[in-house]
Design an enzyme around this catalytic site. Sequence first.
Site, PDB file in Angstrom:
ATOM      1  N   ASP A 649      54.443 135.960 125.755  1.00 28.64           N
ATOM      2  CA  ASP A 649      53.766 134.698 125.500  1.00 28.64           C
ATOM      3  C   ASP A 649      54.602 133.581 126.097  1.00 28.64           C
ATOM      4  OD1 ASP A 649      51.364 133.696 123.808  1.00 28.64           O
ATOM      5  OD2 ASP A 649      52.977 132.271 123.406  1.00 28.64           O
ATOM      6  N   GLU A 692      47.708 132.154 127.623  1.00 24.92           N
ATOM      7  CA  GLU A 692      49.061 132.286 128.162  1.00 24.92           C
ATOM      8  C   GLU A 692      49.707 133.611 127.789  1.00 24.92           C
ATOM      9  OE1 GLU A 692      49.532 130.111 124.206  1.00 24.92           O
ATOM     10  OE2 GLU A 692      48.047 130.381 125.767  1.00 24.92           O
TER      11      GLU A 692
END
Length: 775
Positions: A649, A692
């Site tokens: 992430d 993301e």
Amino acid sequence: MKLAPIPHNEQQRLAMIRELELIDSKPNPVIDKIVQMAREIFQVEFALVNIIDKDQSWFKATAGYDGKSASRKDSFCTHAIASDQTLVIPDATKDERFHDNPHVAIENGVRFYAGANLTVEGDINLGSLCVFDSKPRQFTEQEGRWLEVLASCVTDEILKEYQYENYAAERDVLAQGPVVAVVWEVEPDVNLIYVAENAKRILGYDAAYLLRKDVPYEAIVHPDDRDELLARMQKLIDGVEVFLEMDYRIVTPHETVRWVHHFARADKDHNNKVMRVRGYLLDDTKGKRLELELLEANRSFDLALAVGELSTWDWDLETNAVDVSHTWEEMLGIPESQADSRGWMKLLHPDDIEAARQALFAHIRDETARFETRFRLRHADGHYIWLHSVGRVVQRDKQRKALRIVGIHHDITEQVENERIRSQQEAVLSLVGQVQHDFLLVKDFASVCQSTLDRLLDLTGSQLGLIGELPPQARQRNLLYLHGMRGVNEPTLTNEITDKLVSQGVDVAVSGDIIKSVLVRGEPIICNEPVSLLEAEFKPLQLPEFKNALFIPVYFQRDVIGMLVLANAEYYEREQLYMLQPLLNTLGTLMHMRRVEEEREHAVAELRRLATTDELTGCVNRRVFLEQCELRFDELKRYKTPVSVAVIDLDHFKKVNDTYGHAAGDEVLRKFAELAREELRELDVLGRLGGEEFAILYPYTDSDKALQATERLRERLATLTIPFEQRELNVTMSAGVTELSPEEADIDRWIARADAALYAAKNAGRNRCIASDKV
């Protein structure tokens, strides 16, 4: 409700719909699958292919929708075809064109709609491939492109279906002709496996009867011809002969006799083993009867003036003087004042001198009952006429020396020419069948064109030939893609060299007045004089001089799509254009089929890429990534090979979007993907799970090595500066790494452990990698 404007080419559009026979047409399984695919890809309730007729909209294919047609004025697709762009309606209740449409006003009516046009010939919109739903929704540009790709596939299938129907109709027309196509299998026994429908009319027997296993084909052949046919067929099957060509008799069920001209050749596999024999049977009863009657008449000649157009001759062998009943002027164009009856042999064609001399001397020596031969004499204008001459010695001395011979001859030039034309027509018919067979078998159009040119050069007596195709959508028509080139006795155009050149693909720039006439105006050109570079030039090919040439356009339907060139023969005639037409039609059709297949493969590949790849980053999407995980999961269960996964992430990514905008966020995602691909091995799989969040699959890698690899990526990202609009962006990542355990029940728990490690990394302050066994 606003009515859609009428397209500017409405009459042409409606005519095209009629020509393609789209209204109330039978279902097409391929189009049905495309419509079902569209419904599933875009996750909508309904999808259909809508053809807009004059007053109605007709549904060629539907998915989730039961109707067959609707009123044109109420159809959303009428608005789509009036525009050249894909029509998207996120919420029809808020669109003034549709808010009071009957399909919208009802309960659970249409809310969302997207339609991509089915376009042919550049700007003719037949209708649309549309998807719609009872709930409003947004439709991205990417989804719009997907829909357009699917619509293009539907259009290609409509055109292919139309072309196939035309081909079937043409085949039916050919079935009405005087040729029966047949195919024999050779193993385990020789039996007919295909007989054309016109067999009853040509042979007198139904196709079903001839295909019976208990009825060998030779059973219908005249007993006097049967053994020769079987022997010739066996030589063909054994590979002793390349082809079979003979005349024989068929005995019909009514015990009448018909003559057929039989041409056959063997189909071989890649090991040169004969798989089947393909034959063509031409009804030659009338011609054969004439031939036999002529033969019988020749046998019964008593050397007298019989029927018309015969000339007598009387040859005094001692003085070598020839007295003829015709005039030299009417036969050879030579004025009587210049005629020399003693020098007629000087006019003989060089190729006929030896045969005529042997036939004459054999009869003079009393070895044959009569003198008979065919030969050519040169006309005053340079061409040759054919004569059939029969004679007998009528005076000998006491020692049996021949003193005088008399006979008759007649002009058979037209007969010989007809024989030649018929032979060429049969050869072209055979070549058409071979070209179609080779194309379907090997799918290598260049190889097909090269072998076709070999046969054409031999057939037309040419020394040079080439086949070229215009690029699709070409406007300038000054470029040809070379599919075949052959030269006879040309060191620079040997088969090995030209095969290699053609296989590599050659674009040839063409120019000249003749080229323009052929490719632009579609006119065939016969030039029996030398051709200059101003008339026809092919760069960068180094071709020998064209002493004469035949330039023929290759058509598909009404469009010129290529050109056939034959050069350096003895003479080219206009009849050759008609003779070659079936072959040209076949080449045009195969060129078009090749184009359609290439376009279809490109569309399928692009659709597959779009369906498996994240467009922004180039990574595989979530579905493909999980499929790869499943494969590695199965591999671990079977071979106990280690495999690990990292879930990543990007830290504080929302802040980047909120501060600098989504364009900056997109740039960060792209740069991260580029950096990851540089760090990873070729066998590692990088996937974007969403937003993301990324993941890396490490095959054959335990947890420690996967953690090391992920840590190297984290360190490089931490030092990376990403320029964006005169700013420098920095971003870090957090990652959770875990190794798949043999005791794992499924991949969901495996990924969940990596997620847990990721959240531990975030809770520990971010910008770090943690293995699941450290949590």
